[in-house]
Design a protein around this motif. Structure first.
Motif, short mmCIF file in Angstrom:
data_model
loop_
_atom_site.label_atom_id
_atom_site.label_comp_id
_atom_site.label_asym_id
_atom_site.label_seq_id
_atom_site.Cartn_x
_atom_site.Cartn_y
_atom_site.Cartn_z
N SER A 105 -10.15 1.15 15.16
CA SER A 105 -9.64 0.93 13.79
C SER A 105 -8.82 2.11 13.32
CB SER A 105 -10.78 0.58 12.83
OG SER A 105 -11.60 1.69 12.64
N ASP A 106 -9.20 3.33 13.72
CA ASP A 106 -8.37 4.49 13.33
C ASP A 106 -7.00 4.42 14.00
OD1 ASP A 106 -10.38 5.40 11.75
OD2 ASP A 106 -10.94 7.11 13.01
N TRP A 107 -6.96 3.96 15.22
CA TRP A 107 -5.68 3.78 15.91
C TRP A 107 -4.84 2.71 15.19
CZ3 TRP A 107 -2.69 5.81 19.73
CH2 TRP A 107 -1.63 5.01 20.20
N ASN A 108 -5.47 1.53 14.99
CA ASN A 108 -4.72 0.40 14.42
C ASN A 108 -4.28 0.67 12.98
OD1 ASN A 108 -4.82 -1.19 16.73
ND2 ASN A 108 -6.85 -1.97 16.23
N ASP A 109 -5.13 1.30 12.20
CA ASP A 109 -4.77 1.56 10.79
C ASP A 109 -3.55 2.47 10.69
OD1 ASP A 109 -6.92 0.07 10.05
OD2 ASP A 109 -8.16 1.75 9.37
N VAL A 110 -3.52 3.51 11.53
CA VAL A 110 -2.42 4.47 11.45
C VAL A 110 -1.13 3.86 12.00
CG1 VAL A 110 -1.61 6.70 12.34
CG2 VAL A 110 -3.90 6.49 11.37
N ILE A 111 -1.23 3.12 13.09
CA ILE A 111 -0.02 2.45 13.62
C ILE A 111 0.48 1.41 12.62
CG2 ILE A 111 0.88 0.94 15.46
CD1 ILE A 111 0.32 3.74 16.56
N GLY A 112 -0.44 0.67 12.03
CA GLY A 112 -0.05 -0.40 11.10
C GLY A 112 0.61 0.15 9.84
N THR A 113 0.02 1.18 9.26
CA THR A 113 0.55 1.71 7.99
C THR A 113 1.84 2.49 8.19
OG1 THR A 113 -1.70 1.85 7.13
CG2 THR A 113 -0.03 3.15 5.98
N ASN A 114 1.91 3.29 9.25
CA ASN A 114 3.09 4.15 9.44
C ASN A 114 4.24 3.44 10.16
OD1 ASN A 114 2.25 7.20 8.74
ND2 ASN A 114 0.50 6.17 9.67
N LEU A 115 3.92 2.65 11.19
CA LEU A 115 4.98 2.11 12.05
C LEU A 115 5.26 0.63 11.82
CD1 LEU A 115 6.98 2.32 14.43
CD2 LEU A 115 5.04 2.02 15.99
N THR A 116 4.24 -0.20 11.90
CA THR A 116 4.48 -1.65 11.81
C THR A 116 5.04 -2.01 10.43
OG1 THR A 116 2.61 -1.88 13.31
CG2 THR A 116 3.47 -3.91 12.34
N SER A 117 4.65 -1.24 9.42
CA SER A 117 5.19 -1.45 8.06
C SER A 117 6.71 -1.33 8.06
CB SER A 117 4.59 -0.41 7.11
OG SER A 117 4.95 0.89 7.54
N CYS A 118 7.24 -0.41 8.83
CA CYS A 118 8.72 -0.22 8.89
C CYS A 118 9.38 -1.45 9.49
CB CYS A 118 9.09 0.98 9.75
SG CYS A 118 8.39 2.51 9.20
N PHE A 119 8.75 -2.00 10.53
CA PHE A 119 9.27 -3.23 11.16
C PHE A 119 9.34 -4.35 10.12
CE2 PHE A 119 7.59 -7.25 13.05
CZ PHE A 119 8.73 -7.66 13.73
N HIS A 120 8.24 -4.53 9.37
CA HIS A 120 8.21 -5.64 8.40
C HIS A 120 9.20 -5.45 7.25
CE1 HIS A 120 5.01 -7.92 10.22
NE2 HIS A 120 4.24 -6.84 10.30
N TRP A 121 9.19 -4.25 6.61
CA TRP A 121 10.11 -4.05 5.48
C TRP A 121 11.55 -4.19 5.94
CZ3 TRP A 121 8.90 -4.63 0.70
CH2 TRP A 121 7.68 -4.21 0.18
N THR A 122 11.87 -3.63 7.10
CA THR A 122 13.25 -3.66 7.56
C THR A 122 13.68 -5.08 7.89
OG1 THR A 122 12.88 -1.47 8.48
CG2 THR A 122 14.90 -2.59 9.14
N LYS A 123 12.77 -5.82 8.53
CA LYS A 123 13.10 -7.20 8.89
C LYS A 123 13.48 -8.01 7.65
CE LYS A 123 11.34 -10.75 11.91
NZ LYS A 123 10.18 -11.30 12.57
N HIS A 124 12.78 -7.79 6.57
CA HIS A 124 13.04 -8.59 5.35
C HIS A 124 14.21 -8.05 4.53
CE1 HIS A 124 9.70 -11.21 6.01
NE2 HIS A 124 8.94 -10.17 6.27
N LEU A 125 14.37 -6.74 4.46
CA LEU A 125 15.38 -6.19 3.54
C LEU A 125 16.72 -5.90 4.21
CD1 LEU A 125 13.28 -3.84 1.22
CD2 LEU A 125 13.77 -6.28 1.00
#
Ligand code: NAP
Length: 249
Positions: A105-125
């Motif tokens: 969960s520490d791995w997934n939380d940090v990857i999700g908040t820092n990296l995957t978030s960029c993928f999602h925001w960029t894809k939409h905006l």
């Protein structure tokens, strides 16, 4: 003053620290800023401070680790604002520990908040930016993503991933005059680093590795980020700018 032509920006993690300084810097130069953070109180206070100073801002509480929440927020925002011209992916967390003790969960939380978030925001905006043939995306990575840092396998991997994403999207969007750059802070005085900065022994040890022999301020990161979002930075893309007192030379 930099040049901004009636632009709107979305800054994640704008409730505190570096993101708040970036939001304030852009707003001071006439940009309308959508301040995103996890807690409504935090982004609400940041947006209220901008408005009190005469700027234009809106607060939006979104958990950036939740791709579905980002999709819903982006859809709503794109109805409300004719364009969102600038995206600053700044929200981030750390959950440090040596690899053998790092939980899934520490791995997934940090990857999700820092990296995957960029993928999602960029894809939409980014799609409307490419249609408008103008856009600025700045990803706030870290010296840890460049040099690595023992105890931060999750965070270093996320931040290095942001650099790869930055360079790839810079190539994908270049034909539409949408630039994508990264800023890599070293040790900056914010809530994220309070424990190090306020511990004399730890801070002395850290500063041994910082040629300028001091911690940075959030404004040091905000200054270059605002520049990269401006009209003047239109011929810069796919780059990583270190703001680290010389650590990663
Ligand atoms: P900070 O003071 O801890 O602030 C983090 C901001 O991110 C807060 O506004 C927080 O929202 C938001 N955030 C965290 N998780 C979120 C989530 N799941 N959804 C939405 N928002 C979330 O951090 P900082 O020091 O300013 O760091 C900003 C960025 O710079 C981060 O990406 C960090 O990795 C990077 N960085 C910092 C340093 C440093 O020395 N400080 C060095 C290198 C890189 P709330 O306010 O609602 O909690």
């Amino acid at each position: 003053m930099l040049t901004f032509k009636n632009r709107t920006a979305l800054v994640t993690g704008a409730g505190r620290g570096i993101g708040k300084a970036i939001a304030e810097s852009l707003a001071a130069q006439g940009v309308t800023v959508i301040c995103v953070s996890k807690s409504a109180d935090s982004c609400g206070a940041a947006a209220a401070a901008i408005i009190a100073a005469g700027g234009k801002a809106k607060a939006l509480a979104v958990d950036v680790a939740d791709g579905t929440a980002i999709a819903a927020a982006a859809e709503q925002l794109l109805k409300e604002f004719p364009t969102i011209d600038i995206l600053v992916n700044n929200a981030g967390i750390t959950k440090d520990g040596l690899l053998f003790r790092m939980s899934d969960s520490d791995w997934n939380d940090v990857i999700g908040t820092n990296l995957t978030s960029c993928f999602h925001w960029t894809k939409h905006l980014a799609r409307p930016m490419t249609r408008a043939r103008w856009g600025r995306i700045v990803n706030i990575t870290s010296v840890s993503g460049i040099m690595g840092n023992a105890g931060q396998a999750n965070y270093s991997a996320a931040k290095a991933g942001m650099i790869g994403l930055t360079k790839t999207l810079a190539r994908e969007f270049a034909g539409r005059s949408v630039t994508v750059n990264a800023v890599a802070p070293g040790f900056i005085k914010t809530d994220m680093t309070t424990d190090f900065v306020n511990n004399p022994e730890v801070s002395a040890k850290i500063l041994e590795a910082v040629p300028l022999k001091r911690f940075g301020e959030a404004a040091d990161v905000a200054n270059i980020t605002a520049y990269l979002c401006s009209e003047e930075a239109g011929y810069i893309t796919g780059q990583v700018f270190s703001v680290d007192g010389g650590m990663a030379m």
